[in-house]
Design an enzyme around this catalytic site. Structure first.
Site, short mmCIF file in Angstrom:
data_model
loop_
_atom_site.label_atom_id
_atom_site.label_comp_id
_atom_site.label_asym_id
_atom_site.label_seq_id
_atom_site.Cartn_x
_atom_site.Cartn_y
_atom_site.Cartn_z
N LEU A 190 -25.35 23.75 -29.36
CA LEU A 190 -24.72 25.05 -29.15
C LEU A 190 -23.38 24.94 -28.44
O LEU A 190 -22.40 25.58 -28.84
CB LEU A 190 -25.66 25.94 -28.32
N THR A 195 -31.24 22.58 -32.06
CA THR A 195 -30.41 21.59 -31.39
C THR A 195 -31.29 20.43 -30.95
O THR A 195 -32.51 20.46 -31.12
CB THR A 195 -29.72 22.19 -30.15
N TYR A 216 -38.55 27.27 -17.49
CA TYR A 216 -37.43 27.68 -18.35
C TYR A 216 -37.31 29.20 -18.39
O TYR A 216 -36.21 29.76 -18.25
CB TYR A 216 -37.67 27.11 -19.74
N LYS A 245 -34.12 31.32 -17.01
CA LYS A 245 -33.37 32.19 -17.92
C LYS A 245 -33.41 33.64 -17.47
O LYS A 245 -32.45 34.40 -17.67
CB LYS A 245 -33.91 32.04 -19.33
N ASP A 299 -21.72 16.63 -13.59
CA ASP A 299 -22.98 17.38 -13.56
C ASP A 299 -22.72 18.76 -12.96
O ASP A 299 -22.47 18.89 -11.76
CB ASP A 299 -23.99 16.60 -12.71
N ASP A 335 -19.84 17.89 -20.51
CA ASP A 335 -21.19 17.45 -20.84
C ASP A 335 -21.52 16.25 -19.95
O ASP A 335 -20.72 15.32 -19.85
CB ASP A 335 -21.32 17.05 -22.31
N ASN A 373 -23.57 26.83 -20.72
CA ASN A 373 -24.55 26.50 -21.75
C ASN A 373 -25.45 25.34 -21.37
O ASN A 373 -26.54 25.18 -21.93
CB ASN A 373 -23.80 26.18 -23.06
#
Length: 312
Positions: free
Chosen positions: A19, A208, A174, A178, A75, A38, A102
């Site tokens: 993504l 992904t 998770y 979120k 990071d 990243d 992201n």
């Protein structure tokens, strides 16, 4: 004809693959100069030859297409490294205009089996990672606004998930992270609006590397674009980052497979007033017991129906 993001600069975290990569490419296509973040260092390819870090590969891809990009391999869950990321964009491009959060990981397990480290690592990368970058970007926009004596340009696009909306049973860490990101988004939207900054969150569904196990049972079509391709999500991110989306703030949108759904804010379903100075156990049992007696037991605050959304 100028591009909608021409003259603007952006940071995209977790943009080495999936993504984030699609989003970075889309922002660059629309004219933005992009810092591709990243976490990871150069490695080895299948033949054993040295390979560039994923962030640098995407930055090189943008430059090869005629865009402007540089890589950052820090990071974002580390406070100081996140600050350095924002400072890199400001130092290289003179300012930061767009922040797309992201970066994330998965450590799925049922709540009764989850280890402390599995909880902490997911909360750290997703929720703290979002906070870290927003904190430094927000300070930058506030300082610019004070210097300018008015509003500046700022866009935040955060990444939530349907796991938060639907209550994913095997992803308590998770789903919690979120959900926290949505709270962070609405708080940031209200705090930063006076500086000219908007903050919105998306709930994307995409195939992904991180979600390959989740969607393993859904075959990719032989022809045409995969409904779970990240390319279905990236255009919405580009739009939310643009001047055209100035009136969209503090919102949550679900996006995948050629579909965008606007999620309504929670509304009060019922209200009860005590007939006494304060509620007693018996009075609560009378009003709440009656209210829930006819409702399906499996119906919770979770909105599982979002999982059934698809393009008409």
């Amino acid at each position: 004809m100028s591009l909608p993001l021409q003259g603007l600069s952006a940071v995209v975290t977790g943009a080495g693959r999936g993504l984030g990569r699609a989003e970075a490419l889309e922002l660059a296509r629309l004219g933005a100069a992009v810092v591709v973040n990243d976490y990871g260092q150069p490695g080895r390819d299948g033949s054993g030859a040295a390979s560039a870090a994923p962030a640098e590969e995407v930055a090189a891809e943008i430059r090869a297409a005629g865009g402007t990009a540089l890589a950052h391999t820090g990071d974002v869950a580390d406070f100081q490294q996140a600050g350095a990321l924002v400072e890199l964009a400001i130092g290289e491009f003179g300012k930061l205009d767009i922040l797309v959060n992201n970066a994330g990981i998965l450590r799925d397990r049922m709540v009764f089996s989850m280890a402390e480290g599995e909880w902490d690592s997911v909360i750290r990368v997703h929720l703290k990672g979002h906070f870290n970058t927003i904190r430094f970007a927000a300070a930058h926009w506030r300082e610019r606004s004070k210097a300018a004596g008015g509003a500046v340009y700022g866009r935040i696009v955060n990444t939530s998930s349907e796991a938060f909306l639907a209550g994913s049973a095997g992803q308590p860490n998770y789903a919690a992270a979120k959900g926290g990101i949505v709270g962070l988004t609405t708080s940031s939207a209200l705090a930063l609006a006076k500086y000219g900054v908007t903050a919105n969150a998306i709930c994307p569904r995409a195939r992904t590397r991180m979600t390959e196990d989740v969607f393993a049972g859904l075959a990719q079509p032989e022809d045409g674009l995969d409904p779970l391709a990240p390319e279905h999500v990236a255009p919405l991110v580009g739009y939310l980052a643009s001047p055209a989306a100035a009136r969209i703030n503090g919102q949550l949108l679900v996006v995948h497979g050629g579909m965008v759904a606007v999620v309504e804010r929670p509304r009060v379903a019922a209200k009860f007033d005590s007939k006494q100075e304060a509620f007693s156990y018996e009075e609560l049992d009378a009003v709440l017991g009656a209210h829930y007696a006819e409702r399906p037991q499996e119906e919770t605050f979770a909105a599982a129906e979002v999982l059934g959304l698809k393009r008409a």
